[in-house]
Design a protein around this motif. Structure first.
Motif, PDB file in Angstrom:
ATOM      1  N   ALA A 112      -9.576   9.223   7.059  1.00  0.00           N
ATOM      2  CA  ALA A 112      -8.296   8.618   7.439  1.00  0.00           C
ATOM      3  C   ALA A 112      -7.738   7.892   6.223  1.00  0.00           C
ATOM      4  CB  ALA A 112      -8.495   7.647   8.593  1.00  0.00           C
ATOM      5  N   LEU A 113      -6.461   8.098   5.956  1.00  0.00           N
ATOM      6  CA  LEU A 113      -5.800   7.446   4.827  1.00  0.00           C
ATOM      7  C   LEU A 113      -4.864   6.368   5.373  1.00  0.00           C
ATOM      8  CD1 LEU A 113      -4.919  10.684   2.830  1.00  0.00           C
ATOM      9  CD2 LEU A 113      -6.923   9.206   2.558  1.00  0.00           C
ATOM     10  N   ARG A 114      -5.045   5.151   4.897  1.00  0.00           N
ATOM     11  CA  ARG A 114      -4.262   4.020   5.389  1.00  0.00           C
ATOM     12  C   ARG A 114      -3.530   3.352   4.236  1.00  0.00           C
ATOM     13  NH1 ARG A 114      -5.294   3.323  10.567  1.00  0.00           N
ATOM     14  NH2 ARG A 114      -7.220   4.207  11.396  1.00  0.00           N
ATOM     15  N   ASP A 115      -2.349   2.865   4.534  1.00  0.00           N
ATOM     16  CA  ASP A 115      -1.596   2.153   3.500  1.00  0.00           C
ATOM     17  C   ASP A 115      -2.141   0.730   3.362  1.00  0.00           C
ATOM     18  OD1 ASP A 115      -0.506   0.615   5.576  1.00  0.00           O
ATOM     19  OD2 ASP A 115       1.443   1.633   5.520  1.00  0.00           O
ATOM     20  N   ARG A 116      -1.537  -0.062   2.506  1.00  0.00           N
ATOM     21  CA  ARG A 116      -2.054  -1.408   2.233  1.00  0.00           C
ATOM     22  C   ARG A 116      -1.934  -2.345   3.434  1.00  0.00           C
ATOM     23  NH1 ARG A 116       2.233  -4.811  -0.677  1.00  0.00           N
ATOM     24  NH2 ARG A 116       4.138  -3.634  -0.230  1.00  0.00           N
ATOM     25  N   PHE A 117      -1.169  -1.928   4.451  1.00  0.00           N
ATOM     26  CA  PHE A 117      -1.039  -2.729   5.669  1.00  0.00           C
ATOM     27  C   PHE A 117      -1.987  -2.257   6.765  1.00  0.00           C
ATOM     28  CE2 PHE A 117       3.158  -2.625   3.597  1.00  0.00           C
ATOM     29  CZ  PHE A 117       3.233  -3.961   3.225  1.00  0.00           C
ATOM     30  N   GLY A 118      -2.774  -1.228   6.464  1.00  0.00           N
ATOM     31  CA  GLY A 118      -3.726  -0.703   7.440  1.00  0.00           C
ATOM     32  C   GLY A 118      -3.156   0.355   8.357  1.00  0.00           C
ATOM     33  N   GLN A 119      -1.917   0.785   8.116  1.00  0.00           N
ATOM     34  CA  GLN A 119      -1.296   1.805   8.948  1.00  0.00           C
ATOM     35  C   GLN A 119      -1.788   3.192   8.535  1.00  0.00           C
ATOM     36  OE1 GLN A 119      -0.284   0.304  11.476  1.00  0.00           O
ATOM     37  NE2 GLN A 119       1.817   0.718  11.560  1.00  0.00           N
ATOM     38  N   LEU A 120      -2.115   4.008   9.516  1.00  0.00           N
ATOM     39  CA  LEU A 120      -2.536   5.381   9.249  1.00  0.00           C
ATOM     40  C   LEU A 120      -1.353   6.172   8.698  1.00  0.00           C
ATOM     41  CD1 LEU A 120      -4.810   7.525   9.570  1.00  0.00           C
ATOM     42  CD2 LEU A 120      -3.803   8.057  11.805  1.00  0.00           C
ATOM     43  N   VAL A 121      -1.528   6.721   7.489  1.00  0.00           N
ATOM     44  CA  VAL A 121      -0.456   7.513   6.882  1.00  0.00           C
ATOM     45  C   VAL A 121      -0.821   8.989   6.795  1.00  0.00           C
ATOM     46  CG1 VAL A 121       0.524   5.577   5.599  1.00  0.00           C
ATOM     47  CG2 VAL A 121      -1.238   7.006   4.541  1.00  0.00           C
ATOM     48  N   GLY A 122      -2.062   9.324   7.119  1.00  0.00           N
ATOM     49  CA  GLY A 122      -2.483  10.721   7.096  1.00  0.00           C
ATOM     50  C   GLY A 122      -3.984  10.854   6.970  1.00  0.00           C
ATOM     51  N   PHE A 123      -4.398  12.054   6.619  1.00  0.00           N
ATOM     52  CA  PHE A 123      -5.815  12.377   6.488  1.00  0.00           C
ATOM     53  C   PHE A 123      -6.019  13.237   5.249  1.00  0.00           C
ATOM     54  CE2 PHE A 123      -4.993  11.890  11.003  1.00  0.00           C
ATOM     55  CZ  PHE A 123      -6.045  11.093  11.434  1.00  0.00           C
ATOM     56  N   SER A 124      -7.187  13.117   4.655  1.00  0.00           N
ATOM     57  CA  SER A 124      -7.607  14.083   3.639  1.00  0.00           C
ATOM     58  C   SER A 124      -8.805  14.824   4.209  1.00  0.00           C
ATOM     59  CB  SER A 124      -7.989  13.388   2.331  1.00  0.00           C
ATOM     60  OG  SER A 124      -9.182  12.649   2.488  1.00  0.00           O
ATOM     61  N   LYS A 125      -8.941  16.070   3.798  1.00  0.00           N
ATOM     62  CA  LYS A 125     -10.089  16.844   4.245  1.00  0.00           C
ATOM     63  C   LYS A 125     -10.655  17.595   3.057  1.00  0.00           C
ATOM     64  CE  LYS A 125     -11.895  19.791   7.807  1.00  0.00           C
ATOM     65  NZ  LYS A 125     -11.613  20.626   8.948  1.00  0.00           N
TER      66      LYS A 125
END
Length: 190
Positions: A112-125
């Motif tokens: 899970a990829l999160r921004d500096r505010f902890g919001q989910l912005v996407g995923f890497s696989k």
């Protein structure tokens, strides 16, 4: 949430270029990115080669495209995305499906990829094809099972090496023939 970590002395534009080149040039590892809903947004060359989908087919498709029919029916792509979102990552080894329908044994790491505010912005696989390793593992297991059965049956084994015209025999094999010798010897001595 852990604090962000990326140690570099490079300016952001050089880091972005190195990231692009790294993703593009990696050959043995499929690397791709998805939006928060699991829709593929970035697709590297290794992903195309490993999975058989060109970028124009993969990008815009949901992650479930890459799963077997059975795994799609049980919602496994969605399950994996949920687990990654909850725990920060999800990893497993399992069968995956190529575009042509063939299967390969994969080790996957979904993050899970999160921004500096902890919001989910996407995923890497990241996916590594371990089919050869899995087949070798299976062969070794079958060979050990055969040896166990032969030992239990007090039977012997032999291997012929035609290029050298040698035969390798186990002590159980020679013992069953009433001979005390074993090991490797020219075929003519048999």
């Amino acid at each position: 949430m852990p604090s962000p970590y990326m140690a570099t002395s490079l300016p952001d534009h050089q880091v972005a270029e190195l990231h692009r080149l790294m993703s593009e040039e990696i050959r043995e590892v499929a690397v791709f990115f998805m939006d928060p809903d699991g829709v593929i947004t970035v697709w590297n060359r290794a992903a195309e080669e490993m999975k058989g989908y060109p970028a124009d087919e993969a990008i815009g498709s949901h992650l479930r495209l890459l799963y077997t029919d059975e795994d799609r029916a049980r919602g496994w792509a969605e399950h994996n995305l949920r687990k990654a979102a909850q725990n920060g990552f999800y990893k497993e080894e399992c069968w995956r499906r190529r575009k042509d329908g063939t299967l390969f044994w994969a080790r996957i790491a979904l993050t899970a990829l999160r921004d500096r505010f902890g919001q989910l912005v996407g995923f890497s696989k990241v996916t590594v094809d371990l089919t050869d390793h899995k087949m070798l593992e299976r062969c070794i297991k079958e060979r050990e099972e055969t040896r166990r059965v032969l030992r239990a049956a007090n039977a012997g084994t032999w291997n012929w090496h035609p290029e050298a015209d040698w035969v390798e025999v186990s002590a159980d094999f020679t013992g069953a023939l009433g001979r005390a010798d074993g090991g490797a010897m020219p075929l003519a001595q048999w």
